[in-house]
Design an enzyme around this catalytic site. Structure first.
Site, PDB file in Angstrom:
ATOM      1  N   LYS A  48      -9.163  -6.672  -3.192  1.00 56.94           N
ATOM      2  CA  LYS A  48     -10.318  -6.722  -2.268  1.00 56.94           C
ATOM      3  C   LYS A  48     -10.843  -5.036  -2.237  1.00 56.94           C
ATOM      4  CE  LYS A  48     -12.747  -7.000   2.182  1.00 56.94           C
ATOM      5  NZ  LYS A  48     -12.325  -5.734   2.713  1.00 56.94           N
ATOM      6  N   ASP A  82       0.879  -0.984  -0.005  1.00 59.98           N
ATOM      7  CA  ASP A  82      -0.158  -0.037  -0.090  1.00 59.98           C
ATOM      8  C   ASP A  82       0.870   1.278  -0.172  1.00 59.98           C
ATOM      9  OD1 ASP A  82      -2.360   1.988   0.646  1.00 59.98           O
ATOM     10  OD2 ASP A  82      -3.232  -0.014   0.892  1.00 59.98           O
ATOM     11  N   ASP A  88       3.713   1.595  -5.063  1.00 66.24           N
ATOM     12  CA  ASP A  88       2.661   2.074  -5.846  1.00 66.24           C
ATOM     13  C   ASP A  88       2.369   0.913  -6.790  1.00 66.24           C
ATOM     14  OD1 ASP A  88       1.116   3.112  -7.725  1.00 66.24           O
ATOM     15  OD2 ASP A  88       2.235   4.985  -7.821  1.00 66.24           O
ATOM     16  N   MET A  89       1.159   0.483  -7.056  1.00 68.30           N
ATOM     17  CA  MET A  89       0.568  -0.707  -7.544  1.00 68.30           C
ATOM     18  C   MET A  89       0.827  -0.423  -9.163  1.00 68.30           C
ATOM     19  SD  MET A  89      -3.411  -0.826  -6.700  1.00 68.30           S
ATOM     20  CE  MET A  89      -4.356   0.747  -6.654  1.00 68.30           C
ATOM     21  N   HIS A 109     -12.890  -1.414  -8.094  1.00 63.45           N
ATOM     22  CA  HIS A 109     -13.934  -0.277  -8.217  1.00 63.45           C
ATOM     23  C   HIS A 109     -13.616   1.062  -8.192  1.00 63.45           C
ATOM     24  CE1 HIS A 109     -13.412  -0.482  -4.103  1.00 63.45           C
ATOM     25  NE2 HIS A 109     -14.147   0.735  -3.927  1.00 63.45           N
TER      26      HIS A 109
HETATM   27  C1  LIG Z   1     -10.745   0.773  -0.729  1.00 64.67           C
HETATM   28  S1  LIG Z   1      -9.304   0.566   0.027  1.00 64.67           S
HETATM   29  C2  LIG Z   1      -9.116  -1.080   0.038  1.00 64.67           C
HETATM   30  C3  LIG Z   1      -8.148  -1.725   1.138  1.00 64.67           C
HETATM   31  C4  LIG Z   1      -8.104  -3.223   1.244  1.00 64.67           C
HETATM   32  N1  LIG Z   1      -8.068  -3.524   0.130  1.00 64.67           N
HETATM   33  C5  LIG Z   1      -9.617  -3.564   1.686  1.00 64.67           C
HETATM   34  O1  LIG Z   1     -10.350  -4.226   1.117  1.00 64.67           O
HETATM   35  O2  LIG Z   1      -9.532  -3.427   3.295  1.00 64.67           O
HETATM   36  C6  LIG Z   1      -8.155   0.951  -1.133  1.00 64.67           C
HETATM   37  C7  LIG Z   1      -6.620   1.079  -0.971  1.00 64.67           C
HETATM   38  O3  LIG Z   1      -6.040   1.341  -1.974  1.00 64.67           O
HETATM   39  C8  LIG Z   1      -4.857   1.982  -1.664  1.00 64.67           C
HETATM   40  N2  LIG Z   1      -3.930   2.759  -2.888  1.00 64.67           N
HETATM   41  C9  LIG Z   1      -4.572   3.671  -3.676  1.00 64.67           C
HETATM   42  N3  LIG Z   1      -3.673   3.930  -4.506  1.00 64.67           N
HETATM   43  C10 LIG Z   1      -2.697   3.085  -4.459  1.00 64.67           C
HETATM   44  C11 LIG Z   1      -1.384   2.956  -5.223  1.00 64.67           C
HETATM   45  N4  LIG Z   1      -1.266   3.556  -6.280  1.00 64.67           N
HETATM   46  N5  LIG Z   1      -0.630   2.014  -4.871  1.00 64.67           N
HETATM   47  C12 LIG Z   1      -0.957   0.812  -3.858  1.00 64.67           C
HETATM   48  N6  LIG Z   1      -2.059   1.158  -3.070  1.00 64.67           N
HETATM   49  C13 LIG Z   1      -2.974   2.284  -3.430  1.00 64.67           C
HETATM   50  C14 LIG Z   1      -5.471   2.919  -0.540  1.00 64.67           C
HETATM   51  O4  LIG Z   1      -4.211   3.679   0.104  1.00 64.67           O
HETATM   52  C15 LIG Z   1      -6.293   2.022   0.203  1.00 64.67           C
HETATM   53  O5  LIG Z   1      -5.746   1.351   1.123  1.00 64.67           O
END
Ligand SMILES: C[S@@+](CC[C@H](N)C(=O)[O-])C[C@H]1O[C@@H](n2cnc3c(N)ncnc32)[C@H](O)[C@@H]1O
Length: 528
Positions: free
Chosen positions: A272, A238, A258-259, A276
């Protein structure tokens, strides 16, 4: 009735679809359905204030059932709000959040936990997730949804960015309090959902030796997987500000990254609540990086990993968040009330305006804090509703038009069904009657962009009613031309009243005196 688009409304067979029923009961049913949609936010806001006040915890701590006096011993509540708590509980019991056993012989009602509110106490506990979703940061952008559809945004089309000026991830990166709410909310959701996933679909994890939870937040889901499958080496990827608050001393490894750049190599990739959040192009990028992260089979990847194998566990689709509604084609009785003569659009626009809705976001606060003036509206906007409508001309007009639309609709039915109560009346005073139910013919005001609140002023309004010559006579005066109808209201309302309608508009304060008449008429007054 064939499907009928508005642009072909003039074709035979389509006109019917736009004409409201003349059956009063059908009209009232359709209006009721619109009220359900319009005031739907009251249900969410009641739930939000139950969470803010900790009502479920209070009932739980009392053994699962409690009376109001017992609940208030365990929550922070200003004593002046006690009587309003009963009303809040009425909404929460009608909506099934709590149960109620009605008192007999004047005793106290007994409130209890239901299967719904049991999820707000103990474990699993979804309260942190609901608190996140009902936070004003998430709710307020929806007030601009109609506008968002109309305006072209320069680059980023998200509703969140349109409302807050930055995207959700920048926002959480900068606002530590909201970030905590967000991350803890997601953990609560994972605790709840993953127990079920592992019980019902646990076989998808068999044969995996390492797993990366992409954009996994604080790793709520991975912590559950790691406990259920201790042989799997679990990691979470994350953003750095999220990883900085990750738990330590567990078997899960947290990686800042960063994904969209790269995803650490792993036997399986887990996502998860991630895709969306993104558009198609970004999802393709994320999935390509996921594919790259899984090594070929001969290098230890999961069988079939040459092709990205996707196991989708369906938890819910958005449509399941709403009650099932039958699929209708064309304009239904409810939407017919948003078109042409029986047009309720102005009253719904008023009820759903940000000025009307945002106070409810602070209902929990209002129960807790002592304020000199008890209204929720004043606590939010710094002045009461009537001062606000006097000072904010746009809202004043929205308010006046909304009440006129409501009167036009309701009074047609009242006159048709109960008109005999006006027989023998020679004069009538409509106390705090607003514009007296007088309306300007719809073609002048309605249609695309009505909700955008153009910068109208009182002069516009007078022009609209005086010089256009389009003013309709108020319903009561029209139905009973021999009754001298007068309307009493505040100066800023009367100044915008139509002229030449046989109705006399009188400036005054109903708390001081009410002009003499045969009959006094009050509509939507005492409720305020
Ligand atoms: C809706 S949350 C989902 C968290 C987890 N998967 C869950 O279901 O509890 C989305 C996550 O995407 C992460 N995120 C956003 N952009 C990202 C990126 N470029 N690389 C990695 N993580 C990212 C956010 O920090 C956040 O924790």
């Amino acid at each position: 009735m064939p499907y009928c688009h508005r642009s072909v409304a003039s074709r035979p067979g389509c006109i019917m679809a736009l004409t409201p029923s003349s059956n009063p009961q059908a009209l009232l049913n359709a209006q009721l359905e619109l009220w359900h949609h319009t005031f739907g936010f009251v249900k969410s806001m009641a739930l939000k204030s139950a969470l803010d006040l900790g009502i479920a915890d209070a009932i739980h701590a009392h053994g699962g059932t409690a009376t109001l006096p017992q609940i208030v011993t365990r929550i922070k509540l200003h004593e002046s709000r006690f009587r309003y708590l009963r009303r809040l509980m009425r909404v929460l019991t009608v909506t099934g959040v709590f149960s109620v056993e009605l008192s007999v012989n004047g005793g106290e009602h007994v409130y209890g936990l239901t299967p719904v509110s049991r999820l707000l106490v103990g474990s699993p506990n979804v309260a942190p997730f609901l608190t996140l979703i009902l936070d004003s940061v998430f709710v307020s952008p929806f007030l601009g949804l109609g506008e968002w559809f109309q305006h072209v945004m320069p680059e980023e089309p998200s509703l969140f960015k349109a409302a807050h000026g930055q995207d959700l991830w920048d926002f959480t990166g900068r606002d530590a309090k909201f970030a905590k709410l967000f991350d803890n909310g997601m953990v609560a959701d994972s605790d709840f959902a993953m127990d079920i996933v592992i019980k019902e679909c646990g076989d998808v994890f068999h044969g995996i030796t390492s797993l990366i939870d992409v954009a996994g937040g604080l790793g709520g889901a991975t912590q559950v997987i790691s406990k259920a499958f201790p042989d799997i080496k679990c990691s979470v990827l994350d953003l750095s500000h999220v990883v900085a608050s990750a738990p330590t001393g567990t078997d899960v490894t947290y990686i800042a990254g960063d994904m969209f750049e790269s995803i650490p190599s792993s036997n399986a990739v887990f996502l998860k609540w991630v895709l969306h959040d993104w558009g198609e192009a970004e999802c393709v990028k994320i999935l390509r990086n996921c594919k790259k992260a899984i090594p070929p089979r001969d290098a230890g990847g999961k069988p079939d990993s040459g092709k990205l194998r996707v196991s989708v566990v369906r938890q819910a689709s958005w449509s399941r968040f709403f009650l099932p509604v039958p699929l209708h084609r064309g304009l239904m009785p409810t939407s017919r009330l948003l078109a042409n003569s029986a047009n309720l659009t102005p009253i719904l626009s008023l009820m759903l305006d940000g000025v009307s809705v945002t106070p409810f976001l602070r209902l929990g606060d209002w129960f807790q804090h002592e304020l000199p003036d008890p209204t929720l509206f004043k606590m939010t906007h710094g002045q009461n509703l009537w001062d606000f409508t006097a000072r904010d001309t746009n809202f004043g007009m929205l308010f006046g038009d909304g009440m006129v639309a409501d009167s036009a609709f309701a009074m047609d039915i009242v006159i048709n069904e109960y008109g005999n109560i006006f027989n023998g009346v020679s004069s009538l005073i409509d106390v705090a009657g607003g514009l007296g139910g007088s309306r300007v013919r719809p073609s002048r005001r309605l249609g695309f962009g009505y909700n955008r609140r153009p910068n109208r002023n009182l002069e516009d309004r007078k022009n609209r009613t005086e010089t256009s010559g389009m003013t309709e006579r108020p319903p009561l005066s029209k139905a009973f031309p021999r009754v001298q109808c007068n309307v009493l209201d505040l100066p800023h309302v009367v100044v915008g009243a139509p002229t030449g309608t046989h109705v006399k508009y009188i400036v005054g304060d109903m708390f001081e005196s009410i002009p003499s008449a045969d009959v006094v008429f009050l509509k939507v007054i005492l409720s305020n």
